[in-house]
Scaffold this motif. Structure first.
Motif, PDB file in Angstrom:
ATOM      1  N   GLU A  45      -9.103   3.508   6.828  1.00 19.88           N
ATOM      2  CA  GLU A  45     -10.167   3.469   5.837  1.00 19.88           C
ATOM      3  C   GLU A  45     -10.419   4.865   5.280  1.00 19.88           C
ATOM      4  N   GLY A  46     -10.761   4.923   4.000  1.00 17.84           N
ATOM      5  CA  GLY A  46     -11.089   6.204   3.396  1.00 17.84           C
ATOM      6  C   GLY A  46     -11.588   6.034   1.982  1.00 17.84           C
ATOM      7  N   GLY A  47     -12.270   7.053   1.464  1.00 26.31           N
ATOM      8  CA  GLY A  47     -12.733   7.036   0.093  1.00 26.31           C
ATOM      9  C   GLY A  47     -14.078   6.361  -0.092  1.00 26.31           C
ATOM     10  N   GLN A  48     -14.603   6.497  -1.299  1.00 27.08           N
ATOM     11  CA  GLN A  48     -15.874   5.881  -1.670  1.00 27.08           C
ATOM     12  C   GLN A  48     -15.698   5.196  -3.018  1.00 27.08           C
ATOM     13  N   GLY A  49     -16.410   4.089  -3.208  1.00 29.09           N
ATOM     14  CA  GLY A  49     -16.327   3.365  -4.461  1.00 29.09           C
ATOM     15  C   GLY A  49     -16.095   1.891  -4.215  1.00 29.09           C
ATOM     16  N   PRO A  50     -15.705   1.143  -5.239  1.00 23.29           N
ATOM     17  CA  PRO A  50     -15.421  -0.284  -5.074  1.00 23.29           C
ATOM     18  C   PRO A  50     -14.321  -0.482  -4.033  1.00 23.29           C
ATOM     19  N   PRO A  51     -14.443  -1.498  -3.169  1.00 23.05           N
ATOM     20  CA  PRO A  51     -13.447  -1.679  -2.110  1.00 23.05           C
ATOM     21  C   PRO A  51     -12.132  -2.265  -2.618  1.00 23.05           C
ATOM     22  N   VAL A  52     -11.055  -1.739  -2.070  1.00 25.83           N
ATOM     23  CA  VAL A  52      -9.710  -2.250  -2.325  1.00 25.83           C
ATOM     24  C   VAL A  52      -9.038  -2.463  -0.982  1.00 25.83           C
ATOM     25  N   VAL A  53      -8.592  -3.679  -0.717  1.00 27.77           N
ATOM     26  CA  VAL A  53      -7.896  -4.005   0.526  1.00 27.77           C
ATOM     27  C   VAL A  53      -6.400  -4.051   0.255  1.00 27.77           C
ATOM     28  N   LEU A  54      -5.629  -3.284   1.021  1.00 25.07           N
ATOM     29  CA  LEU A  54      -4.184  -3.175   0.841  1.00 25.07           C
ATOM     30  C   LEU A  54      -3.472  -3.900   1.983  1.00 25.07           C
ATOM     31  N   LEU A  55      -2.635  -4.865   1.650  1.00 25.55           N
ATOM     32  CA  LEU A  55      -1.906  -5.637   2.655  1.00 25.55           C
ATOM     33  C   LEU A  55      -0.410  -5.347   2.536  1.00 25.55           C
ATOM     34  N   HIS A  56       0.185  -4.847   3.607  1.00 28.26           N
ATOM     35  CA  HIS A  56       1.603  -4.475   3.601  1.00 28.26           C
ATOM     36  C   HIS A  56       2.504  -5.696   3.744  1.00 28.26           C
TER      37      HIS A  56
END
Length: 297
Positions: A45-56
């Protein structure tokens, strides 16, 4: 299991854990562990702002996103988990079925995202993201599918299928290189992109491919989620903004699959030139396409 096997397994795991730490060293993310639907899940997890979920994708782990994370965390709250049973996400009761994987993703979103996130998935991860969005449209704000499985019949090029079978059956440096040659246009370019992270990343991926529980989870998710086609009437139900990102020379999921889906459902298609299934091998072009696909989210 004999005492010698226990010792060898412990030593192999320690080496794998060390390789993972080396890959993640200096990355602008923190790693934590969450219990989600019975899966002890490793999450970056990192950063600030709207959430983005990354799936490998299949056989991978969240570290595949490291070339993109430094840019994304400047604007978004990035959440990148290891899929159930893959990477460092552990499934003590055996790999979950398709319903279990979707329940896992629902709990991940609930625990890490204060508002519905954009879901970005590659290959197997894209198949999971699409299925989840169909079942839970109110829990997703936007969908980005990269070299996605399940949008059409799984018919990879013969060389891809052979290399995949060889690597899954006998994971070694040789079969790993053979598989990489099929998913990337230029494996040397991928190595250069990873820089000092390349060697520990290669070692960690090989360690995971040799781990029985990881192999079992990968097989089940591929069978139940990654290679099984989603019926067109279900794909037509996706109501959130959806975009496709595809490598021009993808030999795993052919470009014509993306072109057909784009025409049928009206989804914008971003083609990455001089790239294969591993379209992140062209990081600048991929990042531009991903930024466009995420829009103002």
């Amino acid at each position: 299991m004999s005492r010698q096997q226990v010792v060898e397994d412990s030593s192999r795991r320690a080496n794998g854990d060390d390789a993972r730490r080396r890959v993640l060293a200096g990355a602008p993310v923190a790693e934590r562990r969450l219990d989600l639907a019975g899966v002890s899940t490793a999450v970056l997890e990192g950063g600030q702002g709207p959430p983005v979920v990354l799936l490998h994708g299949q056989g991978g782990w969240s570290g595949m996103w490291l070339p993109n994370i430094p840019d994304l965390v400047t604007t978004y709250r990035v959440v990148a988990p290891d899929l159930p049973g893959l990477g460092a996400s552990e499934v003590p009761d055996g790999p979950p079925d398709a319903a279990g994987v979707l329940a896992w993703l629902g709990e991940l979103i609930q625990r890490t995202c204060p508002v519905p996130p954009a879901l970005v998935g590659v290959s197997l991860g894209a198949s999971i993201a699409a299925r989840f969005t169909i079942a839970h449209p109110d829990q997703v704000s936007r969908l980005v599918l990269v070299g996605a499985g399940s949008l059409g019949r799984f018919r990879p090029a013969p060389g891809v299928a052979l290399a995949m079978i060889r690597f899954i059956a006998r994971p070694s440096e040789r079969t790993q290189r053979g598989f990489m040659r099929q998913v990337a246009v230029d494996p040397a370019r991928v190595q250069a992109l990873m820089g000092e992270r390349w060697e520990p990343s290669r070692a960690y991926s090989l360690d995971r491919a040799r781990t029985p529980s990881v192999r079992a989870a990968n097989r089940r998710m591929l069978r139940e989620l990654g290679t099984k086609t989603i019926p067109p009437h279900q794909l037509a139900r996706i109501a959130v903004p959806t975009s496709l990102i595809w490598g021009r020379h993808d030999r795993v999921m052919r470009l014509r699959i993306a072109e057909a889906a784009s025409a049928r459902y009206g989804w914008p298609l971003h083609i990455i030139e001089d790239a294969g299934h591993f379209s992140i091998e062209q990081p600048e072009a991929f990042q531009r396409a991903l930024r466009t696909a995420l829009g103002n989210h």
